[in-house]
Scaffold this motif. Structure first.
Motif, PDB file in Angstrom:
ATOM      1  N   ALA A  34       0.840  -1.211   0.000  1.00 36.48           N
ATOM      2  CA  ALA A  34       0.000   0.000   0.000  1.00 36.48           C
ATOM      3  C   ALA A  34       0.871   1.256   0.000  1.00 36.48           C
ATOM      4  N   ALA A  35       0.355   2.316  -0.638  1.00 38.22           N
ATOM      5  CA  ALA A  35       1.125   3.566  -0.731  1.00 38.22           C
ATOM      6  C   ALA A  35       1.256   4.233   0.637  1.00 38.22           C
ATOM      7  N   ASP A  36       0.264   4.011   1.526  1.00 41.16           N
ATOM      8  CA  ASP A  36       0.303   4.672   2.836  1.00 41.16           C
ATOM      9  C   ASP A  36       1.018   3.787   3.859  1.00 41.16           C
ATOM     10  N   LYS A  37       2.005   4.359   4.546  1.00 43.92           N
ATOM     11  CA  LYS A  37       2.826   3.599   5.493  1.00 43.92           C
ATOM     12  C   LYS A  37       1.981   3.044   6.644  1.00 43.92           C
ATOM     13  N   THR A  38       0.995   3.827   7.111  1.00 43.49           N
ATOM     14  CA  THR A  38       0.155   3.390   8.233  1.00 43.49           C
ATOM     15  C   THR A  38      -0.604   2.121   7.873  1.00 43.49           C
ATOM     16  N   ILE A  39      -1.127   2.058   6.634  1.00 48.12           N
ATOM     17  CA  ILE A  39      -1.876   0.876   6.188  1.00 48.12           C
ATOM     18  C   ILE A  39      -0.932  -0.327   6.116  1.00 48.12           C
ATOM     19  N   ARG A  40       0.260  -0.108   5.565  1.00 48.61           N
ATOM     20  CA  ARG A  40       1.247  -1.212   5.488  1.00 48.61           C
ATOM     21  C   ARG A  40       1.571  -1.746   6.881  1.00 48.61           C
ATOM     22  N   SER A  41       1.824  -0.823   7.786  1.00 49.29           N
ATOM     23  CA  SER A  41       2.235  -1.215   9.136  1.00 49.29           C
ATOM     24  C   SER A  41       1.109  -1.932   9.874  1.00 49.29           C
TER      25      SER A  41
END
Length: 892
Positions: free
Chosen positions: A104-111
């Motif tokens: 995912a482009a958003d780090k929060t979603i990845r994490s």
């Protein structure tokens, strides 16, 4: 399969809208969190609720990142509880939604996705998710930063939570996951992206303790990587390098030995890093090095450079939260968050309670405390060698009187306290000068200097008390320290009050009877503090009063002292409700007072006793129906009440009989002895033993229940699960045996079948349990020799070995009465263990009972006659000289 699962289940638009609305309210600071929690609990009952959460996290791109993250975190919490009971099709749907989130482009979603993935691996195993491994490898090899970061974040979390999962054989794979990941992780050490360097190093560090083959084989490459990353521009990477060296020195020091000089040089440098977290991690190395039992020579040459670094890092940092304590705040009420959680230690019969570790008041581990702890450990290894390096630095800092440099002076006082034990040989001759120097600092204008001086003085308590006899002005010095601490107990700063009370409690433990002539002035100060302290420090005053009672014992039992001590405590006792947790330390304080006053506690006993019974009844009801009880269940009320009843029993002796006779204690005690909470059982069984000693008649109607309950606590599974409960059960069984004699016979055989394995397998068991097992076995043999003696040959050797370790007292006498009774019943049962029995008899310094001396003498002479004089003499010559010499006391 993933695509099939995704196509089978589809969310309803209305469901998404409802749940997102609820999540939005959840993350709003002004919402009713309790109501939202109830609604979420309701939703959690819906079978596909977790599917909705997975969909919102992965695909609700029209919603805010905060809502999607909240969905992911709720999903994680739900799966922790219910993953294994989730249907396979729903499990598969959730997994299928998570994998695309890795890129995912958003780090929060990845994490967030990484966090959920780790939970699924924890509860569903890697074996149950082969697509995950393929996806992670694909992402790592993709050269796309988002995908590489997402995969590394998930791998790091799996390594952190369940590292052993990656070191298992997976069907369909030619090698273990860790072997597939290891070269890729090491490769990322050279990545231009600091996040990838951090996550890859952090992942490998999780394996140091379990040390899989993959890491063993890559150790040289790993160490080379650490040396390259040691000068990384990112502080979080340098911190992980330090952490790796600390862990390696703790668990695998041999790997570092060839590089030790370079590692020490680096850690010295890192200990002065501009980033405090790097410095803190590096500082852990010095204690770890000493604990690893590596040769001190490896560190000795670095001490002149290391000691100044530690001392300078002991100075308060400008942002240290303790600096907020530098004001006169005694009249400001404590907030609930100021009250540290407290933990009551249930009674253990026969053990010495361990001391709490020194705690520099505020429980936040930081560079200052770590440096002081490092200096403490180094002083225990190198002793007085540190003094020529350290003392000039301390003197230099203490010689400044400039207000701006008060933090340096404070750190110097902390350093003196840190080395008090390790360097005591070198410091002891200087003790009068050290104390003379510290005493004025108790009145320093800076509260934090006053508080650390209290702590440092407490570190010298033992030597100050020894000095009463050994040093010319020892008495005078002791009085000055005592009065200095009492003055500070009445300080206007809460932190100083706390430090002074804690230091005084330490001094009390060392001084014991030396306090008796000074009791009046001590009580006046402590009760004055009792009147002015806020809630948090009030707990420490209770502790100081309890410690004083333990220290001076019966000396306290004088009207002039009781008139000072008891009225304020009783007033507080009446003021606190049955649900007020401030009762805990007061109950503990009364326990010590009851034991100290002995029969003198009789005048206060009845209301205290009745309150304890009431507290136990209320809490046992609250456990099943808190609405009817009117209070929330808290087992600590029961534990503290049981322990206070033990204290009253110990103090009043048979004087407690009338109280027990007209109360429901017996039936409550049966319940508590069977409670599922180990600390309740532990305290209940201690009380059972105490009551058996002083009023066994009141246990009689439930005697068989008590005997069966206590015996069952000794089976091997219970001993493993709760050794302190087993210890108290064993002791209580022995106390009951000597009081009820033959009536214990229904449980004797079962009790022996449990106790003997304890004595046969003593490794790892605490000394107290072994002693109580040996004593109780002897007591059972004394009261029922006809039941126990036939089994003697199975346990004589291990039993006699345990008897050797017990100090002379009446309990040991009981055990030897059992030995003599069993030998009379079955003399042949001990023939093959005669040498063990003689060693046990020789372990006595002096048997005080003339009857027992005669019994032991008869046993030995019986064996002498059985063997014949010549064989006996041959046997004697094979015994250790000290054993043979001590046996001569018995005319053999």
């Amino acid at each position: 399969m993933a695509a099939a699962a995704a196509s089978m289940w589809q969310p309803q638009e209305e469901g998404i809208r409802e749940i997102c609305g609820l999540l939005e309210r959840q993350i709003s600071p002004n919402s009713d969190q309790h109501l939202i929690w109830q609604q979420l609990q309701h939703y959690s009952q819906v079978a596909d609720f977790n599917n909705y959460l997975a969909f919102i996290l992965a695909r609700a791109e029209d919603k805010s990142v905060e809502i999607r993250q909240a969905a992911g975190l709720l999903l994680k919490n739900n799966l922790r509880i219910s993953f294994r009971s989730t249907s396979p099709s729903h499990q598969q749907y959730i997994k299928s939604q998570l994998l695309p989130c890795l890129g995912a482009a958003d780090k929060t979603i990845r994490s967030t996705a990484g966090t959920v993935i780790s939970v699924i691996v924890q509860f569903g195993r890697l074996l149950g998710w082969p697509e995950l491994l393929q996806a992670l490898v694909h992402c790592l090899d993709s050269n796309d930063l988002y995908h590489m970061e997402g995969a590394m974040d998930a791998i790091y979390k799996v390594c952190e939570d369940v590292p052993e999962e990656l070191d298992v054989d997976v069907p369909g794979l030619t090698e273990r996951p860790i072997n597939i990941f290891m070269p890729r992780l090491l490769q990322f050490f050279q990545s231009p992206h600091s996040t990838l360097r951090k996550l890859s190093l952090g992942s490998i560090n999780q394996f140091i303790v379990i040390m899989p083959t993959a890491l063993l084989l890559s150790m040289d490459q790993y160490l080379q990587g650490l040396f390259i990353l040691a000068r990384d521009g990112a502080a979080e990477v340098r911190k992980l390098v330090c952490s790796a060296f600390v862990q390696l020195i703790e668990v695998r020091p041999t790997f570092l030995e060839p590089h030790l000089r370079n590692v020490i040089e680096y850690m010295l440098l890192a200990n002065n890093d501009s980033d405090d977290e790097v410095s803190l991690e590096a500082c852990e190395f010095w204690s770890a090095y000493c604990d690893a039992n590596l040769p001190p020579e490896g560190l000795r040459e670095f001490l002149p450079r290391l000691i100044p670094v530690l001392l300078s890092n002991m100075v308060y940092a400008d942002d240290d939260e303790s600096l907020g304590d530098a004001e006169d705040d005694e009249s400001i009420p404590d907030r609930d968050q100021d009250l540290k959680p407290r933990f009551h230690s249930s009674r253990i019969h026969g053990s010495d309670n361990g001391e709490d570790p020194d705690d520099d008041i505020v429980n936040v581990w930081n560079l200052r405390k770590c440096s002081a702890a490092g200096l403490d450990v180094l002083s225990n290894v190198f002793g007085d060698e540190l003094l020529p390096i350290l003392m000039p630095l301390i003197q230099q800092r203490l010689s400044t009187s400039n207000d701006l440099e008060w933090k340096e002076r404070e750190a110097a006082v902390l350093a003196i306290g840190a080395i008090a034990e390790g360097c005591f040989n070198g410091l002891y001759p200087l003790l009068p000068e050290i104390v003379t120097f510290l005493l004025p600092l108790l009145d320093d204008k800076f509260p934090l200097i006053r508080s650390i001086t209290c702590w440092t003085i407490s570190r010298f308590s033992k030597f100050i008390v020894q000095g009463i006899v050994q040093q010319q002005k020892g008495h005078e010095q002791f009085d000055e320290v005592l009065m200095g601490l009492l003055r500070r107990i009445l300080d206007s700063n809460k932190r100083v009050q706390e430090a002074a009370c804690s230091a005084f409690a330490t001094l009390e433990e060392e001084a014991a009877e030396e306090l008796a002539p000074r009791l009046e002035v001590i009580l006046q100060h402590l009760l004055c503090a009792f009147g002015k302290y806020q809630r948090r420090n009030l707990r420490i005053v209770y502790d100081a009063i309890g410690t004083l009672a333990d220290a001076v014992g019966g000396e306290l039992n004088q009207p002039k002292y009781l008139d000072i001590l008891m009225p304020p405590l009783i007033a507080k006792w009446r003021q606190l409700s049955n649900s007020d947790k401030d009762l805990f330390p007061l109950l503990e304080c009364f326990t010590s007072i009851a034991q100290a006053l002995g029969p003198g506690f009789t005048q206060f006993a009845e209301p205290v006793y009745q309150r304890c019974i009431s507290l136990i009844q209320t809490q046992l009801l609250a456990k099943v129906d808190h609405v009817s009880a009117g209070v929330q269940y808290d087992k600590e009320f029961i534990v503290c009440s049981l322990d206070l009843l033990s204290g009253i029993s110990e103090g009043l002796g048979s004087g407690i009989e009338s109280l027990v006779g007209k109360s429901s204690l017996r039936d409550l005690l049966v319940q508590c002895c069977m409670d599922d909470a180990t600390d309740i059982r532990q305290s209940a069984l201690a009380l059972l033993g105490d009551l058996a000693r002083v009023c066994p008649i009141h246990l009689h109607s439930r005697l068989l229940d008590f005997l069966n309950i206590a015996t069952e606590q000794l089976n091997v599974s219970q001993v493993k699960e709760a050794v302190s409960v087993a210890n108290n059960a064993c002791w209580a069984l022995g106390e009951l045996a000597v009081k009820v004699r033959q009536e214990i016979s229904p449980v004797v055989i079962k009790a022996i079948s449990y106790i003997v394995p304890i004595l046969q397998n003593p490794e790892g068991l605490n000394k107290s349990l072994l002693e109580n097992s040996a004593i109780t076995l002897g007591r059972l043999g004394w009261v029922c020799p006809e039941l126990v003696a036939p089994h003697m040959e199975h346990f004589m050797q291990c039993w006699c070995s345990a008897l050797c370790m017990i100090r002379d007292d009446f309990e040991k006498e009981d055990a030897f009465r059992g030995l003599c009774a069993m030998v009379r019943t079955n003399p042949s049962g001990a023939v093959n263990s005669l040498a063990y029995m003689c060693r046990a008899i020789a372990s006595w310094h002096e048997i005080r009972s003339k009857d027992l001396i005669n019994e032991v003498s008869q046993v030995l002479n019986g064996y002498k006659q059985m063997l014949g004089s010549e064989a006996w003499e041959q046997f004697r010559t094979k015994l250790e000289p000290l054993v043979a010499q001590r046996l001569s006391r018995y005319q053999v």
